[in-house]
Design a protein around this motif. Structure first.
Motif, PDB file in Angstrom:
ATOM      1  N   UNK A 220       8.774  -3.856   4.176  1.00 52.08           N
ATOM      2  CA  UNK A 220       9.416  -3.071   3.110  1.00 52.08           C
ATOM      3  C   UNK A 220       8.444  -2.060   2.493  1.00 52.08           C
ATOM      4  N   UNK A 221       7.150  -2.208   2.737  1.00 56.73           N
ATOM      5  CA  UNK A 221       6.221  -1.180   2.273  1.00 56.73           C
ATOM      6  C   UNK A 221       6.563   0.169   2.904  1.00 56.73           C
ATOM      7  N   UNK A 222       7.181   0.119   4.088  1.00 62.60           N
ATOM      8  CA  UNK A 222       7.615   1.340   4.753  1.00 62.60           C
ATOM      9  C   UNK A 222       9.079   1.637   4.439  1.00 62.60           C
ATOM     10  N   UNK A 223       9.923   0.612   4.532  1.00 66.37           N
ATOM     11  CA  UNK A 223      11.361   0.812   4.328  1.00 66.37           C
ATOM     12  C   UNK A 223      11.763   0.234   2.972  1.00 66.37           C
ATOM     13  N   UNK A 224      11.487   0.976   1.953  1.00 69.82           N
ATOM     14  CA  UNK A 224      11.687   0.700   0.535  1.00 69.82           C
ATOM     15  C   UNK A 224      10.614   1.472  -0.230  1.00 69.82           C
ATOM     16  N   UNK A 225       9.336   1.257   0.158  1.00 67.99           N
ATOM     17  CA  UNK A 225       8.231   1.900  -0.537  1.00 67.99           C
ATOM     18  C   UNK A 225       8.064   3.351  -0.102  1.00 67.99           C
ATOM     19  N   UNK A 226       7.644   3.552   1.143  1.00 69.89           N
ATOM     20  CA  UNK A 226       7.456   4.924   1.636  1.00 69.89           C
ATOM     21  C   UNK A 226       8.784   5.660   1.686  1.00 69.89           C
ATOM     22  N   UNK A 227       9.729   5.110   2.446  1.00 67.17           N
ATOM     23  CA  UNK A 227      11.063   5.716   2.540  1.00 67.17           C
ATOM     24  C   UNK A 227      11.981   4.953   1.586  1.00 67.17           C
TER      25      UNK A 227
ATOM     26  N   UNK B 161       8.298   9.344   0.635  1.00 62.61           N
ATOM     27  CA  UNK B 161       8.361   9.723  -0.786  1.00 62.61           C
ATOM     28  C   UNK B 161       9.749  10.199  -1.218  1.00 62.61           C
ATOM     29  N   UNK B 162      10.726  10.124  -0.317  1.00 67.19           N
ATOM     30  CA  UNK B 162      12.067  10.584  -0.669  1.00 67.19           C
ATOM     31  C   UNK B 162      13.038   9.409  -0.672  1.00 67.19           C
ATOM     32  N   UNK B 163      14.287   9.699  -1.001  1.00 63.92           N
ATOM     33  CA  UNK B 163      15.339   8.692  -0.926  1.00 63.92           C
ATOM     34  C   UNK B 163      16.256   9.105   0.213  1.00 63.92           C
TER      35      UNK B 163
END
Ligand SMILES: [Zn+2]
Length: 541
Positions: A405-412, A510-512
């Motif tokens: 989730x650091x990538x899929x929640x945090x980054x993206x 950094x986006x949603x």
């Protein structure tokens, strides 16, 4: 000040960029085990700058919603996943506010306009560990990046879902005192003059929290005298969308409801406690006495867990340092999740994008599941209890899930309430990616007991409001989400699938992101017709 500190630490390089470059340079991680270390803060008196608990107004609150029980692995067909709550010891909160001088708003850390005008949160915080009270002075620098003139700002104030928890003392906009309209977890701050596009505003607040008893399925709160978890503990500005307005959803019986913009955090955390306590946070720092200062760029959340019972162990690598915070007698599972976590960081840094932070905390807590925040994941004690010395258990499977989730929640980022599949299907599928890269490669076991055993059904693109049944929710969003990704991977081929994932992460860092963004990116990497797979898994696409 913020800028200068970053520059002095990174030789002028943006810290995040430095991390990325470093991670890109080095392929495989060389792990070195640091000596066992406990961060001990000195006990004693402290002075918090200007504010303390003064008011204890009771604001309208509703009961905290029950969060999702996360998907559990079963290792035998006769064993049902048991999301049964633990019964943590509870204590009567001691809520005796200490009278102190009137709150003033003279933040020592001054915000500056950096990083393309990302929202900045400066939080000066004093925790009294023994009375379970938190005093906070918060400064938000917010730039209107929309094309609309905003007549008010909408903030999420999650602690106000607990009766008597959130006590607001003063709010100012550009130095002028205002009266926000607070209803449950929504705080609307009026703006005297509309905030036009690209204009910046400074919001300052002083408030205190009477930290509630942690409910078994909640992360937030205090658990006996051995742990305080602070998540979603400060008001934050909801993302604004020109079409949909403020993205601030209500809780449901399943899943997560909050949507977060990317932001920068500068957090001063002062702890006073009778006993020595260890502080786990979304970043790491060296304390000065009992004061900790953290700076975290490009994150959506900043969380803490403070405990008098933590032991810690840290592994350092080029992908980031990982620290495991665990309770007494849990050294073996505490070390196992540490090593799996470091490996997951290496795998996902290579497969998706370099890990964006310098540190990751893995924190044991009493919870029937795991939970992700930027730079820190929580893992339930029952997973530590069940740990069997192999990779084939909840501790490892759910641990690497939360880390992904650091990538899929945090980054993206994504709208967790309306499109929960976007991060959860990818997080679940990331477990598969961890196992396919890690001897003895128990991928077949994983499909059998993590996914297919549950005979998953339901549309992948349901919301958290479709129904509040945990099994229906996870079967559709997580499990069928992973099945969808597996079919997609086989159809478009390995190269296109991996390129798509990397492009998706890079494009929406950094986006949603939305489901439309997901498929638009996919279409840039394949000409293969996969529409029948989409029809099989998605209702509205
Ligand atoms: Zn998840």
């Amino acid at each position: 000040m913020f800028n200068k500190i970053v520059q002095s630490l990174c030789g002028g390089l943006n810290r995040r960029e430095a991390r990325r470059r470093r991670a890109t340079r080095t392929g495989s991680a060389v792990l070195r085990l640091r000596s066992l270390r406990s961060l001990r803060s000195g006990a004693g008196l402290f002075l918090f700058i200007g504010i303390w608990l003064l008011t204890s107004c009771t604001l309208p609150s509703d009961m905290p919603a029950t969060p999702a029980d996360f998907v559990l692995v079963t290792d035998a067909p006769t064993q049902m996943p048991s999301p049964t709550a633990f019964s943590p010891q509870t204590a009567t909160p001691s809520l005796t506010p200490t009278p102190t001088p009137s709150p003033t708003l003279t933040a020592t850390a001054q915000p500056t306009l950096v990083n393309g005008g990302r929202t900045q949160y400066i939080l000066e915080t004093a925790l009294d560990y023994d009375t379970k009270t938190l005093a906070v002075k918060e400064r938000i620098q917010y730039t209107n990046h929309s094309s609309d003139a905003l007549t008010s700002l909408m903030l999420a104030v999650d602690p106000n879902r607990w009766s008597g928890c959130f006590n607001l003392q003063i709010t100012t906009v550009n130095g002028h005192t205002v009266t926000p309209n607070i209803e449950s977890m929504r705080m609307e701050i009026p703006l005297e003059t509309p905030l036009v596009p690209n204009e910046t505003v400074i919001i300052e607040m002083a408030y205190s929290l009477n930290i509630p008893v942690k409910q078994p399925k909640q992360v937030f709160g205090y658990d006996g005298n051995w742990q305080i978890n602070l998540v979603n503990w400060y008001p934050f500005i909801a993302p604004y969308d020109a079409e949909d307005g403020w993205l601030l959803h209500s809780p449901s019986g399943v899943g997560e409801h909050l949507v977060y913009e990317i932001a920068d955090f500068d957090v001063i955390f002062n702890v006073s406690a009778e006993e020595d306590v260890v502080v786990a946070a979304s970043a790491s720092t060296e304390p000065q006495g009992n004061t900790y200062r953290y700076q975290l760029e490009g994150a959506r959340t900043f969380v803490f867990s403070i405990s008098s019972a933590f032991s810690t162990e840290t592994v350092s690598s080029e992908n980031g340092d990982v620290t495991s915070f665990y309770f007494p007698n849990y050294a073996k599972p505490g070390e196992a999740i540490l090593n799996a976590g470091a490996r997951a960081l290496e795998i996902y840094s290579r497969r998706y994008a370099p890990y964006p932070h310098e540190h990751l905390s893995i924190v044991q807590t009493y919870l029937p599941d795991g939970m992700e925040y930027d730079g820190l994941i929580f893992m339930g004690t029952n997973f530590y209890d069940e740990y069997d010395g192999t990779l084939k258990n909840n501790l490892i499977a759910l641990g690497v899930h939360e880390i992904s989730h650091q990538w899929f929640f945090g980054l993206v980022g994504s709208d967790q309430a309306l499109e929960p599949w976007l991060d959860e299907s990818l997080a679940l599928y990331s477990e598969r990616i961890f196992y396919e890269e890690t001897p003895p490669y128990p991928v077949t076991w994983w499909w059998q007991w993590r996914v297919n055993w549950f005979k998953p059904s339901g549309w992948v693109d349901r919301t958290i409001y479709t129904d509040a049944d945990f099994r229906n929710y996870t079967n559709a969003t997580y499990l069928r989400g992973a099945l969808f990704l597996e079919e997609l991977r086989q159809r478009v081929g390995e190269e296109a699938f991996n390129n798509f994932l990397q492009d998706y992460v890079a494009t929406y860092t950094d986006k949603i992101a939305t489901g439309n963004d997901f498929f638009a990116t996919l279409d840039q990497h394949t000409n293969v017709d996969y529409s029948d797979i989409v029809d099989e898994y998605f209702l509205n696409r």
